[in-house]
Design an enzyme around this catalytic site. Sequence first.
Site, mmCIF file in Angstrom:
data_model
loop_
_atom_site.group_PDB
_atom_site.id
_atom_site.type_symbol
_atom_site.label_atom_id
_atom_site.label_comp_id
_atom_site.label_asym_id
_atom_site.label_seq_id
_atom_site.Cartn_x
_atom_site.Cartn_y
_atom_site.Cartn_z
ATOM 1 N N ARG A 177 0.830 -1.216 0.000
ATOM 2 C CA ARG A 177 0.000 0.000 0.000
ATOM 3 C C ARG A 177 0.859 1.259 0.000
ATOM 4 N NH1 ARG A 177 -4.993 0.101 4.283
ATOM 5 N NH2 ARG A 177 -6.511 1.187 2.999
ATOM 6 N N LYS A 231 11.175 -0.610 6.196
ATOM 7 C CA LYS A 231 11.475 -1.317 7.441
ATOM 8 C C LYS A 231 10.185 -1.986 7.892
ATOM 9 C CE LYS A 231 11.067 -0.555 11.676
ATOM 10 N NZ LYS A 231 10.535 -1.888 12.062
ATOM 11 N N GLU A 277 -0.582 6.508 9.304
ATOM 12 C CA GLU A 277 -1.871 5.795 9.362
ATOM 13 C C GLU A 277 -1.907 5.118 10.729
ATOM 14 O OE1 GLU A 277 -3.222 6.808 6.720
ATOM 15 O OE2 GLU A 277 -1.304 7.332 5.826
ATOM 16 N N CYS A 299 -7.481 -1.696 12.054
ATOM 17 C CA CYS A 299 -7.577 -0.308 12.527
ATOM 18 C C CYS A 299 -9.004 0.229 12.435
ATOM 19 C CB CYS A 299 -6.619 0.576 11.751
ATOM 20 S SG CYS A 299 -6.838 0.439 9.974
ATOM 21 N N GLU A 305 -8.260 2.199 22.254
ATOM 22 C CA GLU A 305 -8.271 1.169 21.216
ATOM 23 C C GLU A 305 -7.823 -0.158 21.843
ATOM 24 O OE1 GLU A 305 -5.032 1.319 18.346
ATOM 25 O OE2 GLU A 305 -6.376 0.710 16.736
#
Length: 476
Positions: free
Chosen positions: A156, A171, A246, A280, A379
Amino acid sequence: MEKTVLINGVWEAGEVTGLPVVDPSTGREICSVPSASEDQVRRAVEAAAAAQPAWAALEPWRRADSLRAMAACLLKNRQELAELISAEVGKPLRKSGEDVDNAAIYLGYMAEWDRRIEGEIVPSDNRDETILLTRVPVGVIAAITAWNYPLDLFIRKAAPALVTGNTMVVKPTEVTPLATIRAIELISDEECLPDGVLNLVTGGGAVGAQLCSHPLVNMITMTGHRDTGKKIMVTAAQTLARVSLELGGSAPAIVWKDADLDLAADAIAFASFENTGQVCTSSERILVHRDVHDEFVERLVERANRLKVGSPREDVDLGPLVSRGQFRKVSEAISRARTEGATLRCGGHGLPALPREGYWVRPTVFTDVTPEMSIFKEETFGPIAPVIRIESFEEAIRLANATRYGLSAFLFSNDYRLIMRAQNELRFGEIYINRTMGEALQGFHNGHQESGIGGEDGKHGVLKYTQIRTIYHRYG
Ligand code: NAD
């Protein structure tokens, strides 16, 4: 695993002691991956910088051909890559195969941007002058990935960056680096790209930080935790590298009283439990109107209990959590929710029928959750569906927005006016109406607030890897 560092087309062994990669379904070490040294990180960035002008000068369709060759290479080795993803992430083999397919589709889609990066001509204040706005590559991109969809997250970033003429040092996450390393090895064996265009360094946060701080890095594109994103911004401030981050989310899902409850239960079960809740965009706070609360909970619990949890090598819906750390975090969230007064309707940690060493958590539903509870605020990134009873649409919107995150939100209703209100009032980058999560290639996956800066996919996800150059063309 020895040679895990790729610099200018040459494979090297990482010079620093390795980090273990663990099979989360057994808790056993698969192998150890050595980390890149400071010198290797420096040389990888220099190689990317040296290769960039020639790569940018290639005709765009040639770069697109390279992306198509990468896609073909991944598909040719689909089974091997899928097995690696399943081994390191713990996700069922069928789903890992879909990850490889999605990576190839993504490369194909991004290859189509070769002829679509357009400039602009704007009127000048001067006679006999044209002003041209052209788009040029940003330069050297440092790509840093997370562990939940390792191959997809890498592609992506790589696909839009490479097609627009940038070069890259990747990485991968130290938790699940194997599929990315192998994919790059296959891509390099098949000579899909010129040397130096795609370089690889392995290691953890320290290697990531070294990479981000190199002055030749022009942009850092990272997927990961919000707190890591903040550290990367601090590092990037030293060189003024661009950042695209992101980060995490805490998606609300509103189930209004007129919702199709079967549709909502199917969609929310998927959005809460898929990939063992490690997505996510997972729905992490389910706000249900009191009139349909009990009926909805019954359906959600029924779906949660129907999901088969087990070894990724078998025909199951969900595997274990990715790591011991993740298991500890999710287990603590479950225990704390119970202490704080939430009612456990199904699930919980531990799974007697499976190896005790693995990181198992069953699909879990809590009711009687309140906004004061920890499970509402942070989260969890686990297969947990906390249900909150709501009285009004105003309350639903207020509670949905009561978070510093802003990635995704869901609404289940057929009331046109409420849908329009939700579209306007929910403070999230992506809103799903009457459907479950899953972004389109041509959309734009971007977090608002502390869920990130930048965004991926579609036109906006490609253009961020370009910068505008203005040319004043005087010809009089
Ligand atoms: P993480 O932040 O712990 O690690 C992500 C990457 O950052 C790893 O490669 C790590 O080595 C590297 N890193 C750590 N410290 C660094 C530093 N100081 N400088 C540079 N790099 C550093 O995240 P994780 O646990 O791998 O992933 C889980 C998180 O990712 C969750 O919050 C999840 O929501 C988020 N995520 C977001 C998206 C999205 O598209 N928004 C997608 C998947 C996952």
